[in-house]
Design a protein around this motif. Structure first.
Motif, PDB file in Angstrom:
ATOM      1  N   SER A   1     127.643  63.498 -33.649  1.00 23.45           N
ATOM      2  CA  SER A   1     127.465  62.246 -32.910  1.00 23.45           C
ATOM      3  C   SER A   1     126.371  61.370 -33.520  1.00 23.45           C
ATOM      4  N   HIS A   2     125.367  61.989 -34.131  1.00 28.80           N
ATOM      5  CA  HIS A   2     124.300  61.231 -34.797  1.00 28.80           C
ATOM      6  C   HIS A   2     124.872  60.368 -35.913  1.00 28.80           C
ATOM      7  N   GLU A   3     125.758  60.959 -36.722  1.00 29.37           N
ATOM      8  CA  GLU A   3     126.412  60.201 -37.796  1.00 29.37           C
ATOM      9  C   GLU A   3     127.297  59.098 -37.230  1.00 29.37           C
ATOM     10  N   LEU A   4     127.951  59.394 -36.139  1.00 31.84           N
ATOM     11  CA  LEU A   4     128.822  58.395 -35.523  1.00 31.84           C
ATOM     12  C   LEU A   4     128.026  57.165 -35.103  1.00 31.84           C
ATOM     13  N   ASP A   5     126.851  57.387 -34.533  1.00 34.23           N
ATOM     14  CA  ASP A   5     125.997  56.265 -34.124  1.00 34.23           C
ATOM     15  C   ASP A   5     125.570  55.425 -35.330  1.00 34.23           C
ATOM     16  N   MET A   6     125.151  56.097 -36.416  1.00 34.17           N
ATOM     17  CA  MET A   6     124.736  55.363 -37.615  1.00 34.17           C
ATOM     18  C   MET A   6     125.903  54.594 -38.210  1.00 34.17           C
ATOM     19  N   LEU A   7     127.051  55.228 -38.248  1.00 33.95           N
ATOM     20  CA  LEU A   7     128.229  54.589 -38.829  1.00 33.95           C
ATOM     21  C   LEU A   7     128.638  53.361 -38.026  1.00 33.95           C
TER      22      LEU A   7
ATOM     23  N   ARG B   1     132.833  45.601 -41.349  1.00 39.28           N
ATOM     24  CA  ARG B   1     133.861  46.243 -42.171  1.00 39.28           C
ATOM     25  C   ARG B   1     134.482  47.397 -41.398  1.00 39.28           C
ATOM     26  N   THR B   2     135.800  47.444 -41.398  1.00 36.49           N
ATOM     27  CA  THR B   2     136.521  48.527 -40.727  1.00 36.49           C
ATOM     28  C   THR B   2     136.560  49.754 -41.623  1.00 36.49           C
ATOM     29  N   VAL B   3     136.270  50.914 -41.043  1.00 38.42           N
ATOM     30  CA  VAL B   3     136.239  52.164 -41.800  1.00 38.42           C
ATOM     31  C   VAL B   3     137.144  53.181 -41.118  1.00 38.42           C
ATOM     32  N   LYS B   4     137.961  53.855 -41.901  1.00 39.88           N
ATOM     33  CA  LYS B   4     138.809  54.924 -41.391  1.00 39.88           C
ATOM     34  C   LYS B   4     138.021  56.228 -41.398  1.00 39.88           C
ATOM     35  N   ILE B   5     138.040  56.932 -40.278  1.00 44.89           N
ATOM     36  CA  ILE B   5     137.238  58.143 -40.161  1.00 44.89           C
ATOM     37  C   ILE B   5     138.067  59.334 -39.678  1.00 44.89           C
TER      38      ILE B   5
ATOM     39  N   PHE C   1     134.990  48.534 -35.225  1.00 46.59           N
ATOM     40  CA  PHE C   1     135.212  48.651 -36.670  1.00 46.59           C
ATOM     41  C   PHE C   1     135.509  50.069 -37.149  1.00 46.59           C
ATOM     42  N   LEU C   2     135.688  50.995 -36.229  1.00 53.65           N
ATOM     43  CA  LEU C   2     136.037  52.361 -36.614  1.00 53.65           C
ATOM     44  C   LEU C   2     137.484  52.649 -36.258  1.00 53.65           C
ATOM     45  N   LYS C   3     138.209  53.208 -37.202  1.00 51.22           N
ATOM     46  CA  LYS C   3     139.601  53.586 -36.961  1.00 51.22           C
ATOM     47  C   LYS C   3     139.710  55.097 -37.124  1.00 51.22           C
ATOM     48  N   LEU C   4     139.862  55.796 -35.998  1.00 54.08           N
ATOM     49  CA  LEU C   4     139.950  57.251 -36.025  1.00 54.08           C
ATOM     50  C   LEU C   4     141.349  57.673 -36.457  1.00 54.08           C
ATOM     51  N   MET C   5     141.409  58.319 -37.637  1.00 44.75           N
ATOM     52  CA  MET C   5     142.690  58.757 -38.174  1.00 44.75           C
ATOM     53  C   MET C   5     143.065  60.168 -37.711  1.00 44.75           C
ATOM     54  N   GLY C   6     142.035  61.004 -37.487  1.00 41.53           N
ATOM     55  CA  GLY C   6     142.345  62.370 -37.097  1.00 41.53           C
ATOM     56  C   GLY C   6     141.168  63.293 -37.293  1.00 41.53           C
ATOM     57  N   PHE C   7     141.454  64.508 -37.810  1.00 40.56           N
ATOM     58  CA  PHE C   7     140.448  65.555 -37.807  1.00 40.56           C
ATOM     59  C   PHE C   7     140.447  66.346 -39.116  1.00 40.56           C
ATOM     60  N   HIS C   8     139.329  66.991 -39.340  1.00 43.01           N
ATOM     61  CA  HIS C   8     139.142  67.797 -40.546  1.00 43.01           C
ATOM     62  C   HIS C   8     138.552  69.147 -40.172  1.00 43.01           C
TER      63      HIS C   8
END
Length: 433
Positions: free
Chosen positions: A129-135, A144-148, A194-201
């Motif tokens: 969640s920390h990375e999510l906040d920074m992103l 800018r839209t980013v796929k995550i 600006f975040l587009k959640l594509m799925g999981f890893h």
């Protein structure tokens, strides 16, 4: 009258005489086979990408990354998995297609995330969640839209050394599937402008030989996909199943074809998705070691030979722990040959020692060899993965050069460090002058 062909006594690798390579480039020396790398990439293409629809493969560059390696991977049509600003910087300077880069890491800095967003990498795998906040802050700033993807820890434990396990519940990597943590980050991501959640890893660990761990992980992830669809109306579009496919190092290792793993992953995914009435997502794999591991050897020159009667014989080489820390880190095992005596009977048993001031600087215990003399060349096999990548300057030893070989030809792709390089960044304060 036919002239008998000269018997080749030296160990050859990718058509090159390794003894001659040692003479030309010096030792220690990393030698990497371009042909073997391409062969592995093409097996992935034939057995996975062309066999299964809606699939991708990215090379896990942490195993071995140079500018030349970026070029080979690009030519073979694979993507690139990077885990740091330095690896991304290398890819940028190799002009690697940014849309084919996946950016990983469990503690990305603000600067690294900013760099990735600025360069337009194809995917950022969010670890917490920390990375999510920074992103979210960075994408809002840059508009800018980013796929995550979210990295999750599926609670599956593969059979490998504990230091290279990554998919179990107690792991520094990923968001656990238990609890509502994953639901909270999915809600936040899907509501972000600006975040587009594509799925999981997920990634289960390294040097795995059994497909069952992947099958269990697929079951866990498809249950998550169903839960998110039911509770949040979110449908997963992409599933990155990581890498970790095992390779041969020593007797006892039983490596499998890439299809052994990927066929099982795809079959189980389709079964589970059909059962749960969920659309089958696209699938990404991230082999690293599987591509580069057996494509490398390391050459050393033998120095001191110390025989302790009724105990053992230590054979010391001009490298060791700094150019290959894996045996000291997690008791990794290797096979090796005396390159200039390749056809001689191996009737001795010796221990290969490095030159560092560490008792644990042992490359190989109890290696069968011919009689050994100072000046002989040792070739340690299957050192393509995590040797150059993990090399250090411990004891102020310069890092080795890297040579790319292919069908009898060789090219220098990383210069050998010099002593001057070791102090290039040192600064003496004025009061000490």
């Amino acid at each position: 009258m036919e002239i008998a062909e000269k018997v080749r006594t030296n160990f050859e690798f990718a058509g090159c005489d390794t003894v001659e390579l040692a003479k030309e480039y010096g030792t220690p020396l990393y030698v990497v086979s371009e042909e073997k790398i391409r062969e592995q990439c093409r097996e992935i293409t034939q057995s996975f990408l062309k066999k299964h629809q809606n699939t991708k493969a990215t090379y896990a560059s942490k195993a071995f990354l140079t500018l030349a390696m970026c070029k080979i991977i690009e030519e073979e049509g694979l993507g690139l998995d990077v885990v740091s600003g330095g690896e991304l910087f290398t890819a940028v300077h190799a002009d690697f297609p940014m849309e084919k880069i996946v950016f990983h890491g469990n503690n990305k800095s603000y600067e690294e995330i900013y760099m990735a967003v600025s360069h337009g990498v194809g995917r950022i795998v969010v670890d917490n969640s920390h990375e999510l906040d920074m992103l979210e802050d960075i994408t809002n700033e840059l508009k800018r839209t980013v796929k995550i993807l979210f990295r999750v820890s599926p609670g599956v434990k593969g059979e490998t050394h504990e230091y290279i396990l990554t998919g179990q519940k107690d792991s520094k990597f990923g968001i656990p599937l238990e609890g509502d943590g994953i639901l909270q980050v999915v809600k936040k991501a899907t509501n972000s402008q600006f975040l587009k959640l594509m799925g999981f890893h997920f990634h289960l660990g390294s040097q795995l030989f059994d497909k069952n761990a992947y099958i269990l992980a697929i079951k866990a992830l498809t249950n998550l996909m169903k839960e998110l669809k039911d509770k949040l109306s979110y449908e997963t579009q992409e599933l990155n199943t990581g890498g970790g496919f095992g390779i041969y190092y020593t007797n006892g290792d039983k490596p499998k074809s890439i299809a052994y793993f990927t066929d099982a992953i795809m079959e189980e995914l389709k079964i589970q998705c059909n059962s749960l009435q969920h659309t089958v997502p696209s699938v990404v794999i991230e082999p690293g070691r599987w591509i580069i591991g057996n494509a490398g050897v390391t050459l050393y020159t033998i120095g001191a030979v110390k025989e302790i009667p009724n105990v053992r014989t230590y054979v010391s080489v001009d490298g060791g722990l700094p150019d290959n820390p894996r045996p000291a880190l997690y008791k990794a095992k290797y096979e090796a040959v005396i390159a200039n005596k390749n056809n001689q009977p191996r009737d001795r048993v010796v221990t290969i020692a490095g030159k560092c001031c560490e008792t644990g600087d042992i490359l190989i215990w109890d290696l069968e060899t011919p009689e050994i003399n100072s000046g002989d060349i040792l070739a340690v096999l299957s050192t393509g993965a995590y040797n150059y990548s993990m090399a250090s300057n411990y004891n102020k030893l310069p890092k080795p050069a890297v040579v790319l070989v292919n069908k009898g030809k060789s090219d220098l792709i990383v210069k050998r460090e010099k002593y001057e390089d070791l102090i290039r960044r040192d600064i003496i304060p004025k009061h000490l002058l």
